[in-house]
Scaffold this motif. Structure first.
Motif, PDB file in Angstrom:
ATOM      1  N   LEU A 138      60.758 -24.363  92.219  1.00 56.69           N
ATOM      2  CA  LEU A 138      60.747 -24.689  93.760  1.00 56.69           C
ATOM      3  C   LEU A 138      60.643 -23.616  94.777  1.00 56.69           C
ATOM      4  CD1 LEU A 138      63.223 -27.816  93.412  1.00 56.69           C
ATOM      5  CD2 LEU A 138      60.755 -27.859  93.537  1.00 56.69           C
ATOM      6  N   GLY A 139      61.137 -22.428  94.588  1.00 62.12           N
ATOM      7  CA  GLY A 139      60.981 -21.306  95.439  1.00 62.12           C
ATOM      8  C   GLY A 139      59.838 -20.614  95.367  1.00 62.12           C
ATOM      9  N   PHE A 140      58.850 -21.264  94.359  1.00 62.13           N
ATOM     10  CA  PHE A 140      57.335 -20.470  94.421  1.00 62.13           C
ATOM     11  C   PHE A 140      56.394 -21.193  95.356  1.00 62.13           C
ATOM     12  CE2 PHE A 140      57.582 -19.637  89.551  1.00 62.13           C
ATOM     13  CZ  PHE A 140      58.495 -18.942  89.765  1.00 62.13           C
ATOM     14  N   THR A 146      46.199 -14.077  98.202  1.00 62.90           N
ATOM     15  CA  THR A 146      45.582 -13.338  97.245  1.00 62.90           C
ATOM     16  C   THR A 146      46.319 -13.601  95.904  1.00 62.90           C
ATOM     17  OG1 THR A 146      47.092 -11.371  97.326  1.00 62.90           O
ATOM     18  CG2 THR A 146      45.076 -11.461  98.903  1.00 62.90           C
ATOM     19  N   ARG A 147      45.467 -13.328  94.872  1.00 61.42           N
ATOM     20  CA  ARG A 147      46.233 -13.283  93.502  1.00 61.42           C
ATOM     21  C   ARG A 147      47.597 -12.394  93.469  1.00 61.42           C
ATOM     22  NH1 ARG A 147      42.471 -13.750  88.154  1.00 61.42           N
ATOM     23  NH2 ARG A 147      43.990 -14.738  86.678  1.00 61.42           N
ATOM     24  N   GLU A 148      47.415 -11.372  93.769  1.00 63.24           N
ATOM     25  CA  GLU A 148      48.570 -10.464  93.830  1.00 63.24           C
ATOM     26  C   GLU A 148      49.659 -10.923  94.520  1.00 63.24           C
ATOM     27  OE1 GLU A 148      44.787  -8.644  92.544  1.00 63.24           O
ATOM     28  OE2 GLU A 148      45.345  -9.421  94.570  1.00 63.24           O
ATOM     29  N   GLU A 149      49.581 -11.411  95.513  1.00 69.88           N
ATOM     30  CA  GLU A 149      50.660 -11.927  96.462  1.00 69.88           C
ATOM     31  C   GLU A 149      51.411 -13.241  95.680  1.00 69.88           C
ATOM     32  OE1 GLU A 149      50.104 -12.339 100.940  1.00 69.88           O
ATOM     33  OE2 GLU A 149      47.968 -11.813 100.195  1.00 69.88           O
ATOM     34  N   LEU A 150      50.305 -14.069  95.007  1.00 68.09           N
ATOM     35  CA  LEU A 150      51.012 -15.085  94.527  1.00 68.09           C
ATOM     36  C   LEU A 150      51.762 -14.610  93.250  1.00 68.09           C
ATOM     37  CD1 LEU A 150      51.089 -18.271  94.419  1.00 68.09           C
ATOM     38  CD2 LEU A 150      49.109 -18.249  93.350  1.00 68.09           C
ATOM     39  N   THR A 151      51.159 -13.806  92.292  1.00 72.33           N
ATOM     40  CA  THR A 151      51.968 -13.330  91.222  1.00 72.33           C
ATOM     41  C   THR A 151      53.174 -12.782  91.719  1.00 72.33           C
ATOM     42  OG1 THR A 151      49.593 -12.869  90.208  1.00 72.33           O
ATOM     43  CG2 THR A 151      51.875 -11.678  89.332  1.00 72.33           C
ATOM     44  N   ALA A 152      53.212 -11.918  92.715  1.00 74.01           N
ATOM     45  CA  ALA A 152      54.587 -11.182  92.995  1.00 74.01           C
ATOM     46  C   ALA A 152      55.622 -12.217  93.716  1.00 74.01           C
ATOM     47  CB  ALA A 152      54.145 -10.234  94.310  1.00 74.01           C
ATOM     48  N   ALA A 153      55.146 -13.355  94.260  1.00 74.90           N
ATOM     49  CA  ALA A 153      55.902 -14.298  94.697  1.00 74.90           C
ATOM     50  C   ALA A 153      56.706 -15.101  93.837  1.00 74.90           C
ATOM     51  CB  ALA A 153      55.262 -15.372  95.758  1.00 74.90           C
ATOM     52  N   CYS A 154      56.234 -15.163  92.442  1.00 72.12           N
ATOM     53  CA  CYS A 154      56.829 -15.812  91.219  1.00 72.12           C
ATOM     54  C   CYS A 154      57.784 -15.102  90.438  1.00 72.12           C
ATOM     55  CB  CYS A 154      55.724 -16.297  90.485  1.00 72.12           C
ATOM     56  SG  CYS A 154      54.519 -17.718  91.033  1.00 72.12           S
ATOM     57  N   GLY A 155      58.074 -13.854  90.971  1.00 68.91           N
ATOM     58  CA  GLY A 155      59.078 -13.006  90.428  1.00 68.91           C
ATOM     59  C   GLY A 155      58.829 -12.700  88.745  1.00 68.91           C
ATOM     60  N   PRO A 156      59.886 -12.766  88.150  1.00 63.33           N
ATOM     61  CA  PRO A 156      59.669 -12.191  86.713  1.00 63.33           C
ATOM     62  C   PRO A 156      58.736 -13.217  86.094  1.00 63.33           C
ATOM     63  CG  PRO A 156      61.903 -12.211  87.410  1.00 63.33           C
ATOM     64  CD  PRO A 156      61.342 -12.833  88.623  1.00 63.33           C
ATOM     65  N   VAL A 157      58.501 -14.349  86.365  1.00 60.22           N
ATOM     66  CA  VAL A 157      57.424 -15.343  85.677  1.00 60.22           C
ATOM     67  C   VAL A 157      56.207 -14.906  85.946  1.00 60.22           C
ATOM     68  CG1 VAL A 157      56.959 -17.819  85.309  1.00 60.22           C
ATOM     69  CG2 VAL A 157      59.331 -17.220  85.767  1.00 60.22           C
ATOM     70  N   GLY A 158      55.941 -14.102  87.117  1.00 56.19           N
ATOM     71  CA  GLY A 158      54.817 -14.031  87.602  1.00 56.19           C
ATOM     72  C   GLY A 158      53.743 -13.532  86.664  1.00 56.19           C
ATOM     73  N   PRO A 159      54.058 -12.413  85.838  1.00 55.41           N
ATOM     74  CA  PRO A 159      53.030 -11.981  84.735  1.00 55.41           C
ATOM     75  C   PRO A 159      52.532 -13.040  83.677  1.00 55.41           C
ATOM     76  CG  PRO A 159      54.735 -10.336  85.081  1.00 55.41           C
ATOM     77  CD  PRO A 159      55.187 -11.578  85.955  1.00 55.41           C
ATOM     78  N   MET A 160      53.554 -13.855  83.444  1.00 49.91           N
ATOM     79  CA  MET A 160      53.277 -14.969  82.367  1.00 49.91           C
ATOM     80  C   MET A 160      52.189 -15.880  83.191  1.00 49.91           C
ATOM     81  SD  MET A 160      55.777 -17.475  80.512  1.00 49.91           S
ATOM     82  CE  MET A 160      55.782 -18.611  81.689  1.00 49.91           C
ATOM     83  N   ILE A 161      52.545 -16.157  84.420  1.00 51.42           N
ATOM     84  CA  ILE A 161      51.511 -17.151  85.033  1.00 51.42           C
ATOM     85  C   ILE A 161      50.249 -16.595  85.377  1.00 51.42           C
ATOM     86  CG2 ILE A 161      51.427 -18.657  87.179  1.00 51.42           C
ATOM     87  CD1 ILE A 161      54.395 -19.144  87.000  1.00 51.42           C
ATOM     88  N   ALA A 162      50.186 -15.463  85.888  1.00 49.86           N
ATOM     89  CA  ALA A 162      49.088 -14.697  86.472  1.00 49.86           C
ATOM     90  C   ALA A 162      47.500 -14.921  85.652  1.00 49.86           C
ATOM     91  CB  ALA A 162      49.232 -13.222  86.577  1.00 49.86           C
ATOM     92  N   PRO A 163      47.546 -15.113  84.435  1.00 47.84           N
ATOM     93  CA  PRO A 163      46.441 -15.118  83.992  1.00 47.84           C
ATOM     94  C   PRO A 163      45.735 -16.647  84.262  1.00 47.84           C
ATOM     95  CG  PRO A 163      47.501 -14.238  82.186  1.00 47.84           C
ATOM     96  CD  PRO A 163      48.450 -14.656  83.331  1.00 47.84           C
ATOM     97  N   ALA A 164      46.551 -17.657  84.695  1.00 46.33           N
ATOM     98  CA  ALA A 164      46.175 -19.257  84.740  1.00 46.33           C
ATOM     99  C   ALA A 164      46.041 -19.581  86.117  1.00 46.33           C
ATOM    100  CB  ALA A 164      47.503 -19.955  84.129  1.00 46.33           C
ATOM    101  N   LEU A 165      46.051 -18.524  87.106  1.00 47.34           N
ATOM    102  CA  LEU A 165      46.101 -18.846  88.344  1.00 47.34           C
ATOM    103  C   LEU A 165      44.785 -19.205  88.838  1.00 47.34           C
ATOM    104  CD1 LEU A 165      47.987 -16.049  90.294  1.00 47.34           C
ATOM    105  CD2 LEU A 165      48.847 -18.280  89.604  1.00 47.34           C
ATOM    106  N   ARG A 166      44.447 -20.102  89.834  1.00 47.29           N
ATOM    107  CA  ARG A 166      43.379 -20.906  90.138  1.00 47.29           C
ATOM    108  C   ARG A 166      42.825 -20.358  91.557  1.00 47.29           C
ATOM    109  NH1 ARG A 166      44.394 -22.412  84.926  1.00 47.29           N
ATOM    110  NH2 ARG A 166      43.140 -23.941  84.254  1.00 47.29           N
ATOM    111  N   PRO A 167      41.367 -20.276  91.683  1.00 48.34           N
ATOM    112  CA  PRO A 167      40.867 -20.002  93.056  1.00 48.34           C
ATOM    113  C   PRO A 167      41.101 -21.396  93.673  1.00 48.34           C
ATOM    114  CG  PRO A 167      39.320 -19.359  91.397  1.00 48.34           C
ATOM    115  CD  PRO A 167      40.390 -20.053  90.616  1.00 48.34           C
ATOM    116  N   HIS A 168      41.549 -21.064  95.182  1.00 51.43           N
ATOM    117  CA  HIS A 168      41.763 -22.195  96.109  1.00 51.43           C
ATOM    118  C   HIS A 168      41.149 -21.942  97.460  1.00 51.43           C
ATOM    119  CE1 HIS A 168      44.623 -24.558  98.433  1.00 51.43           C
ATOM    120  NE2 HIS A 168      44.690 -25.551  97.563  1.00 51.43           N
TER     121      HIS A 168
END
Length: 259
Positions: A138-140, A146-168
């Motif tokens: 809920l804090g995400f 940018t993809r980098e900003e969104l990955t960083a905002a997800c903290g430790p989970v960011g690297p796991m989620i990064a490959p699945a991020l979608r353009p918006h």
């Protein structure tokens, strides 16, 4: 190959049909929370031409539309819509976490349709805890420029989620909506043991010995209370196919070969 279908209520469901022209036996793969159908790409490759792996982006995940609710009935109806759309019967099921619980209920709803069931590191009884273990999402932010900003905002989970991020339109988005995820996870809690034992097909329980979700005792209970069920334990945590892909692929492949 990524494809889509439209449900009776007008939502789009996206799915990956890894070998659409294959004559192999069909296998439906259902992912867990924070994930998507593409998490089964390595399994599809490992199983080769003998199996046609179809992996659904479940409602609210990946490229599939968000839904009005995340109860079991909705998840099951989506999966059945996909199988009907593809004309598939005599199907093997593989599910991880949320996907495994949905698979139990799917097999219970139409037991004649399924030849085997693989439950990957998921308890059949999940007591209420008061606070969702996924409440941290809920804090995400759902989107970021940018993809980098969104990955960083997800903290430790960011690297796991990064490959699945979608353009918006606003830049990039998560492959799930944080509030939907918590709503869905909250509805997972309860006693699914009646659904777990309701189907007669052979089953495999895959247990990560360092799991945060499934205890060794409960994995053993699931195995002994359901006929024609075997247990494989792997030295990993809850994210079995991510942390031990080779062990996972061997366990599933050996099970399927015996069907």
């Amino acid at each position: 190959m990524r494809k889509e279908l439209t449900t009776a209520d007008g939502r789009t469901l996206s799915y990956l049909d890894f070998t659409p022209d294959s004559t192999g036996r069909p296998l439906l793969a259902l992912h867990g929370h924070l994930s998507e159908g593409a998490s089964f790409a390595h399994l599809a490759e490992a199983l080769g031409p003998e199996w046609r792996v179809v992996a659904l982006d479940q409602r609210g995940h990946g490229d599939s539309d968000r839904a009005g609710d995340y109860r079991r009935e909705g998840y099951v109806s989506d999966a059945l819509a996909l199988l009907d759309h593809l004309g598939l019967d005599r199907v093997a099921l593989v599910g991880h976490s949320l996907g495994a619980i949905n698979a139990y209920h799917l097999a219970a709803a139409q037991p004649e349709r399924f030849i085997g069931l693989v439950s990957v590191d998921t308890a059949a009884h999940l007591p209420e805890t008061g606070t969702s273990p996924l409440a941290f999402v809920l804090g995400f932010p759902y989107t970021a420029p940018t993809r980098e900003e969104l990955t960083a905002a997800c903290g430790p989970v960011g690297p796991m989620i990064a490959p699945a991020l979608r353009p918006h339109p606003e830049g990039w988005r998560l492959p799930f909506h944080p509030q939907d995820t918590v709503d869905s996870e909250t509805l997972v809690h309860g006693d699914h043991r009646p659904a777990w034992i309701a189907s007669p097909c052979p089953a495999l329980v895959v247990h990560g010995t360092a799991s945060q979700v499934l205890s060794a005792a409960h994995a053993q209970e699931m195995t002994t209370t359901r006929p024609r069920t075997t247990l494989v334990e792997l030295d990993t945590d809850h994210f079995v196919q991510l942390k031990d892909p080779r062990g996972f692929e061997k366990a599933v492949g050996d099970f399927l070969a015996a069907l």
